[in-house]
Design a protein around this motif. Structure first.
Motif, short mmCIF file in Angstrom:
data_model
loop_
_atom_site.label_atom_id
_atom_site.label_comp_id
_atom_site.label_asym_id
_atom_site.label_seq_id
_atom_site.Cartn_x
_atom_site.Cartn_y
_atom_site.Cartn_z
N PRO A 1 0.81 -1.24 0.00
CA PRO A 1 0.00 0.00 0.00
C PRO A 1 0.83 1.27 0.00
CG PRO A 1 -0.97 -1.60 1.48
CD PRO A 1 0.33 -2.18 1.03
N ALA A 2 2.00 1.25 0.63
CA ALA A 2 2.86 2.44 0.63
C ALA A 2 3.34 2.76 -0.78
CB ALA A 2 4.05 2.22 1.57
N ALA A 3 3.80 1.73 -1.50
CA ALA A 3 4.27 1.93 -2.87
C ALA A 3 3.13 2.35 -3.78
CB ALA A 3 4.94 0.66 -3.38
N ASP A 4 1.95 1.75 -3.60
CA ASP A 4 0.80 2.08 -4.43
C ASP A 4 0.40 3.55 -4.27
OD1 ASP A 4 0.72 -0.53 -5.33
OD2 ASP A 4 -0.89 -1.14 -3.97
N ALA A 5 0.69 4.11 -3.10
CA ALA A 5 0.35 5.51 -2.83
C ALA A 5 1.45 6.46 -3.29
CB ALA A 5 0.08 5.71 -1.35
N GLY A 6 2.55 5.91 -3.83
CA GLY A 6 3.62 6.75 -4.36
C GLY A 6 4.84 6.89 -3.48
N ALA A 7 4.88 6.19 -2.34
CA ALA A 7 6.04 6.26 -1.47
C ALA A 7 7.18 5.41 -2.02
CB ALA A 7 5.69 5.79 -0.06
N ARG A 8 8.39 5.81 -1.74
CA ARG A 8 9.56 5.00 -2.10
C ARG A 8 9.61 3.80 -1.17
NH1 ARG A 8 15.24 4.81 -0.69
NH2 ARG A 8 15.04 6.51 0.84
N LEU A 9 9.62 2.60 -1.74
CA LEU A 9 9.61 1.36 -0.94
C LEU A 9 10.87 0.55 -1.23
CD1 LEU A 9 8.29 -0.83 0.86
CD2 LEU A 9 7.12 -1.66 -1.21
N CYS A 10 11.61 0.21 -0.16
CA CYS A 10 12.74 -0.70 -0.24
C CYS A 10 12.41 -1.92 0.61
CB CYS A 10 14.02 -0.06 0.27
SG CYS A 10 14.60 1.36 -0.69
N VAL A 11 12.41 -3.09 0.01
CA VAL A 11 12.15 -4.33 0.74
C VAL A 11 13.49 -4.94 1.12
CG1 VAL A 11 11.07 -6.61 0.67
CG2 VAL A 11 9.98 -4.68 -0.49
N LEU A 12 13.75 -5.08 2.42
CA LEU A 12 15.05 -5.51 2.93
C LEU A 12 15.06 -7.03 3.10
CD1 LEU A 12 15.41 -2.78 5.72
CD2 LEU A 12 16.07 -2.61 3.30
N ARG A 13 15.44 -7.75 2.04
CA ARG A 13 15.49 -9.21 2.09
C ARG A 13 16.78 -9.63 2.79
NH1 ARG A 13 13.29 -10.19 -4.09
NH2 ARG A 13 11.11 -9.63 -3.65
N THR A 14 16.69 -9.73 4.11
CA THR A 14 17.86 -9.89 4.96
C THR A 14 18.27 -11.35 5.14
OG1 THR A 14 17.34 -7.86 6.17
CG2 THR A 14 18.74 -9.47 7.29
N ALA A 15 19.54 -11.64 4.90
CA ALA A 15 20.13 -12.94 5.21
C ALA A 15 20.52 -12.96 6.68
CB ALA A 15 21.35 -13.18 4.33
N PRO A 16 20.77 -14.14 7.25
CA PRO A 16 21.23 -14.19 8.64
C PRO A 16 22.44 -13.28 8.86
CG PRO A 16 20.67 -16.39 7.92
CD PRO A 16 20.57 -15.50 6.71
N VAL A 17 22.35 -12.44 9.89
CA VAL A 17 23.42 -11.50 10.22
C VAL A 17 24.36 -12.19 11.19
CG1 VAL A 17 23.98 -9.25 11.18
CG2 VAL A 17 21.88 -9.54 9.84
N MET A 18 25.60 -12.39 10.78
CA MET A 18 26.55 -13.17 11.56
C MET A 18 27.31 -12.28 12.55
SD MET A 18 26.25 -16.31 10.83
CE MET A 18 25.45 -17.35 9.60
N ASP A 19 26.97 -12.42 13.82
CA ASP A 19 27.65 -11.69 14.87
C ASP A 19 27.60 -12.53 16.13
OD1 ASP A 19 28.59 -8.66 15.53
OD2 ASP A 19 27.62 -9.58 17.27
N ARG A 20 28.70 -12.58 16.87
CA ARG A 20 28.81 -13.45 18.03
C ARG A 20 27.84 -13.09 19.15
NH1 ARG A 20 34.70 -12.87 20.37
NH2 ARG A 20 33.82 -14.16 22.00
N ARG A 21 27.26 -11.87 19.08
CA ARG A 21 26.34 -11.43 20.13
C ARG A 21 24.89 -11.79 19.85
NH1 ARG A 21 28.66 -5.49 19.51
NH2 ARG A 21 28.64 -6.32 17.38
N SER A 22 24.62 -12.39 18.69
CA SER A 22 23.23 -12.69 18.35
C SER A 22 23.15 -14.02 17.58
CB SER A 22 22.63 -11.56 17.51
OG SER A 22 23.20 -11.54 16.21
#
Length: 300
Positions: free
Chosen positions: A152-173
């Protein structure tokens, strides 16, 4: 500098993203589920549809990282329902608020690399952002609904970025936090035959990529947030064992993973040979381009 509205600011990724945005001079307002403490917070309840529309309208960029933890009991229907509903509901509420605002702030909508679905039976083709989604694995179906909720945001004219995130490798998470402990205990090893491609990204590059997308007004569409060279599980296992100075003895059989991991088995055994083509085309330069660099950064 921009005014950024951030949902999920108290999570691991949200905490680091907020710090990076603030360090670059952006004004960040966190959406919180409790009473707000000061001008840097705004209370919302996405399940009740409660949200200060003026706060959305005053933002230049809205980022959604909210959602129940991916780590949980894969045999639990409640866990699976909360995993889906938390992501879809928060995204839909924000997208609709953006669509009805006067200024139409940009929307950076969290999502997952599982969108593409297992491609091992196709010979592991290289998947950029133009590849379609296939299969009915839990996270794959969740990411499709998650992405649709942002539309709906894109349909209304907003800039949309879809963040297709892979596992974030960090020892704290997760997942590296648990994998590190397993390998240090001498229990690390490949999953199945180890030939499945295993996308990942360092915390530095994930934060850097999201800041990059927030600041580049010409960037829109889906973006794979993963390192440019996706390793196999066997390559990851070798690299992690070497980094921790531990042997790699154990191999978890496919049948055991399918039984033990339940709905999450496709995430462990499926193969995704993804590349961050759109992100690199937008001008982002990776600091940690392969498994060795990702693990060195994540373990440091």
């Amino acid at each position: 500098m921009s005014h950024v509205l951030l949902a999920g600011a108290s999570g691991f990724l949200g905490t680091h993203l907020r710090a990076a945005l603030t360090a670059r001079g952006h004004d960040v307002t966190a959406l919180v589920r409790r009473p707000a403490r000061g001008t840097g917070e705004s209370t919302w309840d996405p399940y009740a549809g409660t949200l200060d529309r003026d706060v959305v309208g005053a933002a230049d960029v809205v980022v959604n990282l909210a959602g129940a933890p991916t780590l949980g009991n894969p045999h639990s229907a409640t866990w699976a329902r909360e995993l889906r509903e938390s992501r879809v509901t928060t995204t839909r509420v924000l997208a609709e608020a953006i669509a009805t605002s006067d200024r139409r702030p940009a929307f950076l909508a969290g999502n997952g690399i599982s969108y593409y679905g297992d491609r091992s039976d196709e010979g592991d083709p290289v998947l950029d952002e133009q590849a379609g989604s296939r299969g009915d694995a839990l996270l794959t179906s969740v990411t499709r609904e998650w992405q649709a909720a942002a539309q709906p945001a894109a349909d209304a004219g907003a800039r949309l970025c879809v963040l297709r995130t892979a596992p974030v490798m960090d020892r704290r998470s997760e997942p590296l936090k648990q994998l590190r402990l397993l390998f240090l205990a001498g229990l690390g090893g490949r999953l199945g035959d180890g030939r499945q491609r295993m996308p990942m990204i360092s915390l530095h590059d994930w934060v850097g990529a999201v800041v990059h997308l927030a600041e580049h007004e010409d960037a829109s569409g889906p973006f794979n947030l993963c390192c440019p060279r996706t390793p196999t599980n066997a390559e990851f296992t070798e690299a992690l064992a070497r980094a921790l100075h531990r042997p790699k003895f154990a191999t978890v059989p496919r049948f055991a993973l399918k039984v033990g991991a339940g709905r999450m088995a496709p995430e462990l055994l499926g193969s995704l040979n993804v590349v961050p083509a759109a992100l690199e085309a937008s001008g982002y330069v990776f600091r940690d381009p392969d498994v060795g660099a990702v693990l060195e950064a994540g373990l440091s």
